[in-house]
Design a protein around this motif. Structure first.
Motif, PDB file in Angstrom:
ATOM      1  N   ILE A  13       0.842  -1.210   0.000  1.00 13.74           N
ATOM      2  CA  ILE A  13       0.000   0.000   0.000  1.00 13.74           C
ATOM      3  C   ILE A  13       0.876   1.260   0.000  1.00 13.74           C
ATOM      4  O   ILE A  13       0.698   2.162  -0.822  1.00 13.74           O
ATOM      5  N   GLY A  32      -5.018   4.317  -4.194  1.00 19.77           N
ATOM      6  CA  GLY A  32      -4.316   3.364  -3.335  1.00 19.77           C
ATOM      7  C   GLY A  32      -4.614   3.550  -1.856  1.00 19.77           C
ATOM      8  O   GLY A  32      -5.633   3.054  -1.355  1.00 19.77           O
ATOM      9  N   ILE A  33      -3.753   4.282  -1.180  1.00 18.54           N
ATOM     10  CA  ILE A  33      -3.835   4.332   0.290  1.00 18.54           C
ATOM     11  C   ILE A  33      -5.173   4.902   0.773  1.00 18.54           C
ATOM     12  O   ILE A  33      -5.758   5.771   0.133  1.00 18.54           O
ATOM     13  N   GLY A  34      -5.623   4.390   1.907  1.00 15.81           N
ATOM     14  CA  GLY A  34      -6.923   4.771   2.454  1.00 15.81           C
ATOM     15  C   GLY A  34      -6.896   6.068   3.219  1.00 15.81           C
ATOM     16  O   GLY A  34      -6.813   6.069   4.445  1.00 15.81           O
ATOM     17  N   TRP A 130      -6.955  -6.604   5.489  1.00 13.15           N
ATOM     18  CA  TRP A 130      -5.929  -5.579   5.327  1.00 13.15           C
ATOM     19  C   TRP A 130      -4.566  -6.280   5.341  1.00 13.15           C
ATOM     20  O   TRP A 130      -4.287  -7.041   6.288  1.00 13.15           O
ATOM     21  N   ASN A 183     -11.964  -3.525   5.180  1.00 13.14           N
ATOM     22  CA  ASN A 183     -10.802  -3.170   4.360  1.00 13.14           C
ATOM     23  C   ASN A 183     -10.095  -4.466   3.977  1.00 13.14           C
ATOM     24  O   ASN A 183      -9.543  -5.119   4.841  1.00 13.14           O
ATOM     25  N   TYR A 214     -12.730   2.615  11.112  1.00 13.24           N
ATOM     26  CA  TYR A 214     -13.527   3.508  10.252  1.00 13.24           C
ATOM     27  C   TYR A 214     -14.852   3.871  10.907  1.00 13.24           C
ATOM     28  O   TYR A 214     -15.856   4.055  10.217  1.00 13.24           O
ATOM     29  N   LYS A 246      -8.899   8.074  10.526  1.00 12.49           N
ATOM     30  CA  LYS A 246      -9.854   8.441   9.492  1.00 12.49           C
ATOM     31  C   LYS A 246     -10.962   9.341  10.032  1.00 12.49           C
ATOM     32  O   LYS A 246     -11.261  10.373   9.440  1.00 12.49           O
ATOM     33  N   PHE A 348     -13.338   1.592   0.717  1.00 14.04           N
ATOM     34  CA  PHE A 348     -12.784   0.623  -0.227  1.00 14.04           C
ATOM     35  C   PHE A 348     -13.817  -0.294  -0.866  1.00 14.04           C
ATOM     36  O   PHE A 348     -14.800  -0.678  -0.246  1.00 14.04           O
ATOM     37  N   ARG A 374      -8.081  -3.105  -5.184  1.00 17.22           N
ATOM     38  CA  ARG A 374      -8.818  -2.345  -4.167  1.00 17.22           C
ATOM     39  C   ARG A 374      -8.731  -0.870  -4.525  1.00 17.22           C
ATOM     40  O   ARG A 374      -7.646  -0.371  -4.812  1.00 17.22           O
TER      41      ARG A 374
HETATM   42  C1  LMR Z   1      -5.073   1.496   3.994  1.00 20.13           C
HETATM   43  O1  LMR Z   1      -5.478   0.333   4.079  1.00 20.13           O
HETATM   44  O2  LMR Z   1      -4.786   2.017   2.907  1.00 20.13           O
HETATM   45  C2  LMR Z   1      -4.938   2.332   5.241  1.00 20.13           C
HETATM   46  O3  LMR Z   1      -5.342   1.603   6.344  1.00 20.13           O
HETATM   47  C3  LMR Z   1      -3.590   2.916   5.399  1.00 20.13           C
HETATM   48  C4  LMR Z   1      -2.526   1.903   5.686  1.00 20.13           C
HETATM   49  O4  LMR Z   1      -1.742   2.159   6.607  1.00 20.13           O
HETATM   50  O5  LMR Z   1      -2.420   0.873   5.010  1.00 20.13           O
END
Ligand code: LMR
Length: 398
Positions: A13, A32-34, A130, A183, A214, A246, A348, A374
């Motif tokens: 990520i 990409g990144i959340g 994740w 996620n 979240y 977040k 996501f 994703r």
């Molecule tokens: C993500 O999944 O993109 C977020 O939770 C940031 C991370 O640290 O991976």
């Protein structure tokens, strides 16, 4: 000695973020990144947080050590937010909350706590999950196994398979759940399904570990705690890893907490001493700045009300983007059905692309997703969504 170390590829990520940052294409899109993004494409600071930070700095008189629990007012406010002020376990002293460096820090402390409690324990995580879950627990010596979760064909929950797998788990197992906004897939159990899962946890005696990263992004700040509250009512023990990254938009401040529910107040106190011992050997004490800001915010009724509206705004924007994206894909002539995006929630969803298609999006169109396809839905805006749909159509057509 150190010359023995070989280079390690970047995290899947974080690596996408740095590749995106180097891309000169003005049309580039980072899916990409959340991180939440607004219509302008930036990740704003929340007004409630900015105001609380000013007040915190004005009132602060020392930066001396706070001790292993961190900002105690933050811990109690987070516990009330998560479990509810009238939670019986909270009132009975059966819950201890300790500040950690972000939700990731809370997960790592959870892993070490599980390992200390039962060196033979394994943790079961959803397939998929994740990617960092898959490495945090083994890094603390807790092997990871998976339970079925996401059906790629229907883009929905494999609930019966999930339950059958969890029926095999018992007291030697920890099981990790995403409280809301799963996620990476965006699919959550519904209320009835959480009832069944929490019944099973109580019956089978496995330890639920809930990742609450979240809160407020799926249904509401209250409803997104349903899983936590059901486990707390039915099970003698529970771990919750909370992140404020977040929902308070304080990503870089690394604000989080671990909450542990125990069978008795005495046991909860004993467990807290274990947390302190584990963190002392690691980062000694958690950082104070971000939690001190949130402490001010959550103890002020007006700032809390403002923050709640700001969370609602972020959630609504993501849901609106989901609807717009589905409609734009539908009228673009793309044959595949993407209506599932509207049945999912949070930042996501999977786009259902293979790695070749993901690479084409990246290399030909400067559209960045992780290899699993994703996508961070919050990254869309009125300027980039048509470009994305056109690119998607091209990679799906070939
Ligand atoms: C993500 O999944 O993109 C977020 O939770 C940031 C991370 O640290 O991976």
């Amino acid at each position: 000695m150190l010359d023995q170390l070989k280079a390690i590829p970047p995290d899947p990520i974080l690596g996408i973020s740095s590749a995106f940052a180097k891309d000169p294409n003005p049309n580039r899109i980072d899916l990409g990144i959340g991180v939440y993004r607004d219509e302008s494409g930036s990740t704003p600071m929340l007004q409630s947080v900015v105001e609380a930070e000013k007040r915190m700095i004005a009132a602060q008189t020392s930066k001396s050590y706070l001790g292993p629990t961190g900002v105690t007012g933050f811990n109690s406010a987070m516990a009330e937010l998560t479990f509810g002020a009238n939670c019986e376990a909270l009132l009975a002293g059966r819950i201890r909350t300790v500040q950690t460096p972000g939700g990731t820090g809370a997960l790592r402390v959870s892993a070490e706590l599980v390992k200390a409690a039962n060196p033979a324990a394994r943790i079961w995580v959803s397939e998929p999950t994740w990617p960092n879950h898959l490495v945090i627990f083994p890094a603390a010596g807790v092997p990871v196994e998976t339970y079925p979760y996401f059906d790629k064909e229907t883009s929905s929950l494999r609930f019966d398979d999930m339950l059958s797998s969890l029926r095999q788990r018992g007291p030697g197992d920890a099981v990790l759940f995403h409280a809301c906004c799963h996620n990476p897939c965006g699919v959550s159990p519904n209320a009835g399904q959480w009832e069944a899962i929490s019944d099973l946890a109580a019956e089978r005696g496995f330890l639920p570990v809930v990742d609450l990263a979240y809160q407020g992004f799926e249904k509401s700040l209250e409803e997104d705690n349903l899983a936590v509250r059901l486990f707390t009512q039915k099970c003698p023990e529970l771990i919750v890893a909370m992140s404020c990254s977040k929902n308070f938009a304080v990503y870089r401040e690394r604000v989080g907490a671990i909450a542990v529910v125990a069978a008795s107040a005495q046991k909860a106190a004993d467990i807290e001493t274990n947390i302190h011992s584990l963190t002392r050997k690691n980062y000694s004490m958690p950082p104070a700045h971000g939690p001190a800001v949130i402490n001010v915010l959550l103890h002020d009724a007006d700032l809390t009300a403002l923050w709640r509206t700001e969370v609602t705004t972020m959630r609504n924007r993501i849901n609106t983007l989901r609807a717009i994206l589905v409609e734009k894909i539908r009228i673009s002539g793309i044959q595949q059905d993407f209506s599932f995006l509207q049945r999912q929630s949070g930042m996501f969803s999977f786009l259902g692309l293979n790695v070749t298609q993901v690479r084409r999006l990246r290399e030909e169109f400067s559209i960045y997703t992780v290899d699993s396809a994703r996508a961070n839905i919050a990254s869309f805006n009125t300027r980039n969504i048509d470009y994305f749909v056109a690119a998607l159509g091209k990679v799906l057509a070939d």
